[in-house]
Design a protein around this motif. Structure first.
Motif, PDB file in Angstrom:
ATOM      1  N   GLU A 149       0.861  -1.085   0.060  1.00 28.73           N
ATOM      2  CA  GLU A 149       0.340  -0.426  -0.214  1.00 28.73           C
ATOM      3  C   GLU A 149       0.870   1.310   0.142  1.00 28.73           C
ATOM      4  N   HIS A 150       1.868   1.094   0.661  1.00 30.52           N
ATOM      5  CA  HIS A 150       2.844   2.758   1.069  1.00 30.52           C
ATOM      6  C   HIS A 150       3.292   2.684  -0.722  1.00 30.52           C
ATOM      7  N   LEU A 151       4.030   1.544  -1.288  1.00 24.83           N
ATOM      8  CA  LEU A 151       4.803   1.848  -2.539  1.00 24.83           C
ATOM      9  C   LEU A 151       3.629   1.359  -3.531  1.00 24.83           C
ATOM     10  N   GLY A 152       2.831   0.707  -3.400  1.00 28.89           N
ATOM     11  CA  GLY A 152       1.344   0.806  -4.524  1.00 28.89           C
ATOM     12  C   GLY A 152       1.960   0.700  -5.608  1.00 28.89           C
ATOM     13  N   VAL A 153       2.204  -1.298  -5.055  1.00 31.26           N
ATOM     14  CA  VAL A 153       2.609  -2.502  -5.959  1.00 31.26           C
ATOM     15  C   VAL A 153       1.610  -3.147  -4.494  1.00 31.26           C
ATOM     16  N   SER A 154       1.391  -4.210  -5.602  1.00 30.89           N
ATOM     17  CA  SER A 154       0.916  -5.953  -4.664  1.00 30.89           C
ATOM     18  C   SER A 154       1.707  -6.165  -4.043  1.00 30.89           C
ATOM     19  N   GLN A 155       1.203  -7.442  -3.504  1.00 27.05           N
ATOM     20  CA  GLN A 155       1.571  -7.998  -2.114  1.00 27.05           C
ATOM     21  C   GLN A 155       2.788  -8.419  -3.074  1.00 27.05           C
ATOM     22  N   MET A 156       2.018  -9.477  -4.158  1.00 20.46           N
ATOM     23  CA  MET A 156       3.693 -10.395  -4.753  1.00 20.46           C
ATOM     24  C   MET A 156       4.712  -9.873  -5.007  1.00 20.46           C
ATOM     25  N   HIS A 157       4.598  -8.702  -5.909  1.00 20.36           N
ATOM     26  CA  HIS A 157       5.227  -7.990  -6.399  1.00 20.36           C
ATOM     27  C   HIS A 157       6.221  -7.485  -4.623  1.00 20.36           C
ATOM     28  N   VAL A 158       5.594  -7.945  -3.592  1.00 18.58           N
ATOM     29  CA  VAL A 158       6.627  -6.468  -2.515  1.00 18.58           C
ATOM     30  C   VAL A 158       7.186  -8.043  -1.706  1.00 18.58           C
ATOM     31  N   SER A 159       6.871  -9.638  -2.366  1.00 18.65           N
ATOM     32  CA  SER A 159       7.566 -10.775  -1.619  1.00 18.65           C
ATOM     33  C   SER A 159       8.304 -11.065  -2.674  1.00 18.65           C
TER      34      SER A 159
END
Length: 282
Positions: free
Chosen positions: A254-264
């Motif tokens: 949410e902070h970066l404006g990307v999906s959870q999978m992308h963060v993973s």
């Protein structure tokens, strides 16, 4: 066939996790084996879904024995406090489950117990004051402790009052007040008697002095610091949000404006980079 073997066999055949009637009654040995299966499933589920919550709740119930084990170390505080200690320990267990990743290549029990014990110790630290201290100073003391640890990790030395005041957004005078308030947190006589189990009572002084295994990590921290400094801004920000701010992958997304999978993926790539660097230097 044990409960764990039955679940593992059923999962392998159906690719679905069977329901466990009462996860809290699973034996600790079976819980260790079953936890791996449930963490495997949790890793591919989307946070917030019903199935994700069901798997997460089962993991919590299966590993309640870890909380009871950790709480047992503090039984000398009396039965009145044990209920609170167990409740606080459950918070530590939940945090450990939310932050555990199979890629760490460690047993969940080894990962979770420090979280549980740490949460219990934090509870004692925040509620046990030997003398009356104003609430604002109690809160400032907690902030001081966190700021000191963060700056010590970042700078590789004990931070100055000025550095602490800048990070805490407090005046240097308020930082010194918080330090003085820490002296009123807790006090005990070294001659105080404590319950030592089968050996009966003993003096508190008899228990002072123990090996601090965390000291073994000092060299690792020193080796890791320049590697973290060499990361790009986004990688450092993700590491900071995950392990300092203790945000979930979904919150980071949410902070970066990307999906959870992308963060993973970004997090795994960064941790692999750091792990490879550590292995190269060792």
């Amino acid at each position: 066939m044990t409960v764990a073997e039955t679940v593992v066999a059923t999962t392998a055949q159906t690719e679905a996790l069977p329901e466990i009637a009462d996860p809290s009654r699973i034996a600790p040995r079976d819980a260790r084996q079953l936890s791996k299966v449930f963490f495997d499933r949790l890793a591919v589920l989307e946070e917030g879904t019903r199935e994700y919550q069901d798997v997460r709740n089962t993991l919590i119930e299966m590993n309640m024995s870890l909380v009871r084990f950790a709480a047992g170390r503090f039984r000398s505080r009396g039965p009145e406090e044990m209920e609170d200690i167990v409740q606080v320990g459950m918070i530590g267990l939940i945090k450990a489950i939310d932050r555990f990743e199979l890629t760490r290549e460690v047993e969940f029990t080894s990962f979770a117990v420090p979280y549980i014990v740490g949460e219990i110790k934090r509870f004692f630290r925040d509620t046990s004051w030997a003398v009356h201290v104003p609430r604002r100073l109690q809160e400032a003391r907690i902030l001081l402790s966190k700021a000191t640890e963060e700056l010590r990790s970042r700078l590789g030395r004990t931070p100055t009052v000025k550095e602490l005041s800048e990070l805490m957004c407090l005046s240097e005078e308020e930082v010194n007040e918080a330090r003085l308030a820490s002296n009123g947190y807790n006090s005990s006589s070294l001659d105080a008697t404590v319950n030592s189990g089968e050996d009966g009572e003993a003096a508190l002084a008899d228990f002072i002095g123990a090996d601090d295994h965390a000291l073994e990590l000092v060299e690792d921290f020193h080796a890791l610091a320049p590697m973290i400094a060499a990361l790009d801004d986004r990688e450092r920000r993700i590491i900071h949000m995950r392990f300092v701010d203790e945000l979930t992958q979904a919150q980071i997304g949410e902070h970066l404006g990307v999906s959870q999978m992308h963060v993973s993926r970004l997090l795994n790539r960064t941790l692999t980079k750091l792990r490879t660097g550590m292995l190269t230097t060792s």
